[in-house]
Design an enzyme around this catalytic site. Structure first.
Site, short mmCIF file in Angstrom:
data_model
loop_
_atom_site.label_atom_id
_atom_site.label_comp_id
_atom_site.label_asym_id
_atom_site.label_seq_id
_atom_site.Cartn_x
_atom_site.Cartn_y
_atom_site.Cartn_z
N HIS A 196 -10.94 -2.47 3.81
CA HIS A 196 -10.78 -2.10 5.22
C HIS A 196 -11.56 -0.85 5.61
O HIS A 196 -11.55 -0.46 6.77
CB HIS A 196 -9.30 -1.89 5.52
CG HIS A 196 -8.74 -0.72 4.75
ND1 HIS A 196 -8.62 -0.73 3.37
CD2 HIS A 196 -8.32 0.49 5.16
CE1 HIS A 196 -8.13 0.44 2.98
NE2 HIS A 196 -7.94 1.21 4.03
N ASP A 197 -12.18 -0.17 4.63
CA ASP A 197 -12.96 1.04 4.93
C ASP A 197 -14.46 0.78 4.82
O ASP A 197 -15.26 1.71 5.02
CB ASP A 197 -12.63 2.15 3.90
CG ASP A 197 -11.20 2.66 4.01
OD1 ASP A 197 -10.62 2.61 5.10
OD2 ASP A 197 -10.66 3.12 2.97
N ASP A 247 -2.93 4.74 -2.43
CA ASP A 247 -3.97 5.38 -1.64
C ASP A 247 -4.39 6.73 -2.27
O ASP A 247 -3.53 7.51 -2.69
CB ASP A 247 -3.40 5.62 -0.23
CG ASP A 247 -4.46 5.94 0.80
OD1 ASP A 247 -5.37 5.13 1.00
OD2 ASP A 247 -4.37 7.03 1.43
N ASP A 302 0.88 -1.17 0.00
CA ASP A 302 0.00 0.00 0.00
C ASP A 302 0.91 1.22 0.00
O ASP A 302 1.87 1.29 0.78
CB ASP A 302 -0.86 -0.02 1.28
CG ASP A 302 -2.20 0.64 1.08
OD1 ASP A 302 -2.22 1.75 0.51
OD2 ASP A 302 -3.21 0.07 1.50
N GLU A 332 -6.49 4.08 -5.89
CA GLU A 332 -7.79 4.31 -5.25
C GLU A 332 -8.34 5.66 -5.72
O GLU A 332 -7.72 6.69 -5.51
CB GLU A 332 -7.62 4.32 -3.73
CG GLU A 332 -8.96 4.44 -2.98
CD GLU A 332 -8.84 4.93 -1.54
OE1 GLU A 332 -9.77 4.70 -0.77
OE2 GLU A 332 -7.83 5.59 -1.20
O1 ISL Z 1 -14.59 6.40 2.91
C1 ISL Z 1 -14.10 7.49 3.06
C2 ISL Z 1 -14.81 8.72 2.69
O2 ISL Z 1 -15.77 8.95 3.70
C3 ISL Z 1 -12.95 7.57 3.93
O3 ISL Z 1 -13.18 6.59 4.90
C4 ISL Z 1 -11.59 7.22 3.40
O4 ISL Z 1 -10.72 8.03 4.08
C5 ISL Z 1 -11.33 7.35 1.93
O5 ISL Z 1 -11.95 6.23 1.42
C6 ISL Z 1 -9.85 7.30 1.57
O6 ISL Z 1 -9.32 6.08 2.03
C7 ISL Z 1 -7.94 5.86 2.08
O7 ISL Z 1 -7.20 6.95 2.59
C8 ISL Z 1 -7.43 7.29 3.96
C9 ISL Z 1 -7.38 6.09 4.90
O8 ISL Z 1 -7.89 6.44 6.14
C10 ISL Z 1 -8.18 4.92 4.33
O9 ISL Z 1 -8.08 3.81 5.18
C11 ISL Z 1 -7.66 4.65 2.96
O10 ISL Z 1 -8.23 3.52 2.36
C12 ISL Z 1 -6.33 8.24 4.34
O11 ISL Z 1 -5.10 7.67 4.03
#
Ligand code: ISL
Ligand code: CA
Length: 550
Positions: free
Chosen positions: A320-321, A204, A101, A246
Site C-alpha cells: 500500500h506504500d 509496522d 496489521d 516491516e
Molecule cells: O516509504 C516510506 C519512506 O519514505 C514511508 O512511506 C512509510 O511511512 C514507511 O514505509 C513506513 O510505513 C509504514 O508506517 C507508516 C505508514 O504510513 C505506512 O503506510 C506503513 O506501511 C506509519 O505508520
C-alpha cells in the site's frame, strides 16, 4: 522422501488488503469489512492462504488507519467488532487466515493515552511517550530531526511544557517502548486479538522500537531486539501464527537477528533493499525510477543466500506504500498482462512466502493523477510542502508522486466496468483509475489467459511442487542485463525460472543445453522455443519455468 512438515505460512500465499480501497458495501465511498466478506470467494478462487489486513482499528484516518486512537475498536467506517469476527470466521471456512496489521511504534494523537499524557507530567500515561525539554541555548526543540510526513519531528505541548517525538508527524506520537507499563499494555492488547483466532501480525516499522533518541539512533536501536524478543515471549510463543516485521533497515547481514529460529523474534521481515535501490539518493521516492535489473537480482539473491538455511524470506514487489509493479518494473501499455505475469512468476518461485497486493492479481497500474487535488496521501501532501519550499516545481512533484507515491496503490480495486469500477455506489474517497473500463476483475477473470488465471496457476503450482517451498536457490546469468534467471534444487530435481524484463526479444546463451529435455511447468506465452546448443530466445516479457531431474 518424506515431506518435511512445514508451518502453514511457508506453503501459503499471502494477500494484502487495504480496506479503504478494496470494496465498499454501503455506498459511503469507503471500503469496509462487509465489502471484504462479499469478495472472499474471489480470494478463495485465487488460492491464497492468508490475508494481511491493513489497519481497521479506530482512527482519525490522517494516515488511513496507521494512526490508531483505540486498539480494541474497529473504525466505524470499516464496521464493527461483530463484522470483524464474522470476517475471521467466514475466511477460516474458506481456508484463509486473517493476519492483522499491528501499529505500535506510534499511536494517534487522538488516543486516550496521549490526551491524558498532555494533561499532566504526573499521570502514568505521560510516560507512554517520549518527552524532551526545550534546548536552553535556542529555546527550541532538542534537535532538527524532520518528520517523514513533513515538519519537525518534535512538537511542543504547552500544558506540560515539553516536546514529544513523532517520527512520522505530530499526529502520530511515538510510544515509549522503554516504559514497562506501556509494553504490558501493548502485549495485553495483542493477546486479546490473538485470542480471537487471528493468524498473526504484520508489524509496522518494527525497526523503530528501541530507539536511542538522544544519540539520534532511530532504526535498529540498541533495545530493539530485546523488545521484540519480549513480545515473542509474551504473545507469540506456543501459538500457531505467522509474524512479519516491516524493516527498512534490515540487510542480509542483519536479517537473521530478526528471523533466525533460535532468536525467537519474528518469522520473517519485509526488507526494502530492492525497493530503495531504485530510489533517487537525493529526492528519495519522489525522484525518478532508477530501476536496474542487475542490482535488483543481486539484492534478491543476497537475501536468498542469507536465509538459505535459517530464517525465511518474504517475497513481494508491491504494498500500500509502493507503486504498481507493472508500471514500475514492467509495462503498463501493450505488454501489461504479460509483464504482470512475468513479474509474479519470477518473484513467487524464489524461496519464501509470496505476498500479492490487492489489484496486482489483475495487473492494475499506477494512478496517473494529473491534478494536485487528486492526491490524498499524508506523506505525499506533506512532502509537497517540503519540496515546494525547496523550490521543486509543482509539475515535477506531480511526476515524482505518480512515479513512486503511495496513492498509486490506493486507487480502488477495479471490479467491473460499471461506474466507479463497481467499487462503490457512492462517491469514492479517492479517484478510480481511468483505465477501469478495460482493466477490471470481471474482464480479466472472463479471459482464460487473464492475469488472474495465471496467478491461480502460479499459486496452485506451489501446492504441487515441494521444490518451490523447500528447494535451494542459485542465481543464474547474474550479469545478463535483461533476464532474471535462477535455479532451484531439491535433491535430483531442478526448477529453472527465467523472465525477460524488457520489451525486446532477448537471447540466453547458456541455458539451451540444460533445459533441452526439461518439462515446461509454467509459462506466460505458449512456449515454442526449441532449446538447443545455441541457447534460447525469449519474447518481450516472456517468462518460463522448467522442471527436470539432473
Ligand atoms: O516509504 C516510506 C519512506 O519514505 C514511508 O512511506 C512509510 O511511512 C514507511 O514505509 C513506513 O510505513 C509504514 O508506517 C507508516 C505508514 O504510513 C505506512 O503506510 C506503513 O506501511 C506509519 O505508520
Ligand atoms: Ca463503506
Amino acid at each position: 522422501m518424506t515431506k518435511p512438515l512445514q508451518p502453514w505460512w511457508k506453503t501459503a500465499t499471502g494477500y494484502q488488503i487495504y480496506p479503504r480501497s478494496f470494496c465498499d458495501s454501503n455506498g459511503d465511498g469507503i471500503g469496509d469489512l462487509q465489502g471484504i466478506i462479499a469478495k472472499l470467494d474471489h480470494l478463495a478462487d485465487l488460492g491464497i492462504g492468508f490475508i494481511w489486513l491493513s489497519p481497521v482499528y479506530a482512527s482519525p484516518m490522517r494516515d488511513n488507519g496507521y494512526d490508531i486512537s483505540d486498539y480494541r475498536q474497529i473504525a466505524p467506517e470499516f464496521g464493527t467488532l461483530e463484522d470483524f469476527d464474522a470476517l475471521v470466521a467466514q475466511a477460516r471456512e474458506k481456508g484463509i487466515r486473517i493476519v492483522m496489521d499491528l501499529v505500535v511504534n506510534h499511536c494517534s494523537s487522538d488516543h486516550d493515552w496521549f490526551l491524558k499524557a498532555c494533561q499532566s507530567r504526573d499521570c502514568p500515561e505521560h510516560e507512554f511517550f517520549y518527552w524532551r525539554d526545550q534546548r536552553p541555548d535556542t529555546n527550541g526543540p532538542p534537535d532538527d530531526q524532520r518528520a517523514c510526513f513533513g515538519g519537525s519531528a518534535w512538537t511542543w505541548v504547552e500544558s506540560v511544557g515539553r516536546y514529544y517525538y513523532g517520527h512520522f508527524g505530530s499526529q502520530q506520537p511515538e510510544l515509549n517502548w522503554h516504559n514497562p507499563a506501556l509494553r504490558r499494555e501493548v502485549f495485553n492488547m495483542m493477546n486479546w486479538w490473538l485470542d480471537k483466532g487471528i493468524g498473526g501480525f504484520r508489524i509496522d516499522v518494527i525497526e523503530l522500537i528501541g530507539k536511542d533518541l538522544d544519540n539520534r539512533i532511530y532504526a535498529e536501536g540498541p533495545d530493539m531486539h530485546r523488545f521484540i524478543a519480549e513480545m515473542h515471549a509474551a504473545c507469540f510463543d506456543g501459538r500457531d501464527i505467522m509474524t512479519v516485521g516491516e524493516t527498512w533497515s534490515a540487510t542480509p547481514q542483519t536479517a537473521l537477528l530478526y528471523c533466525g529460529k533460535a532468536r525467537k523474534e519474528v518469522d520473517m521481515v519485509f526488507n526494502f533493499n530492492h525497493i530503495e535501490a531504485a530510489w533517487d539518493s537525493d529526492k528519495g521516492r519522489f525522484g525518478t525510477n532508477l530501476f536496474d535489473l542487475c542490482t535488483h537480482k543481486r539484492i534478491l539473491a543476497d537475501w536468498q543466500e542469507a536465509l538459505a538455511d535459517d530464517g525465511w524470506n518474504s517475497l513481494y514487489l508491491s504494498n500500500h506504500d509502493l507503486p504498481r509493479p507493472v508500471s514500475h518494473y514492467g509495462c503498463d501499455g501493450p505488454f501489461r498482462a504479460r509483464s504482470a505475469k512475468m513479474l509474479a512468476m519470477t518473484m513467487h518461485l524464489m524461496k519464501g512466502t509470496p505476498f500479492v497486493y490487492q489489484g496486482e492479481e489483475i495487473g492494475m497500474t499506477n494512478a496517473n493523477f494529473t491534478r494536485l487535488e487528486q492526491f490524498r496521501d499524508i506523506e505525499t501532501l506533506g512532502q509537497l510542502e517540503e519540496q515546494a519550499a525547496l523550490g521543486v516545481p509543482q509539475q515535477a512533484f506531480i511526476d515524482g508522486a505518480n512515479t513512486n507515491g503511495r496513492d498509486n496503490a490506493r486507487t480502488p480495486v477495479q471490479w467491473d466496468d460499471t461506474v466507479h469500477a463497481g467499487f462503490t455506489t457512492g462517491q469514492p474517497w479517492i479517484d478510480v483509475n481511468t483505465n477501469y473500463v478495460d482493466v477490471n476483475v470481471a474482464n480479466d477473470r472472463a479471459d482464460k489467459d487473464g492475469v488472474f488465471a495465471f496467478y491461480q496457476s502460479l499459486i496452485a503450482l506451489r501446492d504441487a511442487l515441494d521444490i518451490i517451498t523447500d528447494g535451494s536457490f542459485a542465481l543464474l546469468e547474474a550479469d545478463h542485463p535483461s533476464v532474471f534467471a535462477y535455479e532451484r534444487t531439491l535433491e535430483r530435481q531442478r526448477l529453472i525460472v527465467v523472465g525477460n524484463f524488457t520489451n525486446k526479444e532477448t537471447k540466453l546463451e547458456t541455458l539451451g543445453p540444460i533445459i533441452k529435455d526439461a518439462k515446461v511447468v509454467l509459462s506466460n506465452l505458449d512456449w515454442e522455443g526449441s532449446p538447443c546448443e545455441r541457447g534460447i530466445n525469449l519474447a518481450p516479457y516472456q517468462a518460463v519455468a522448467w522442471l527436470y531431474d539432473a
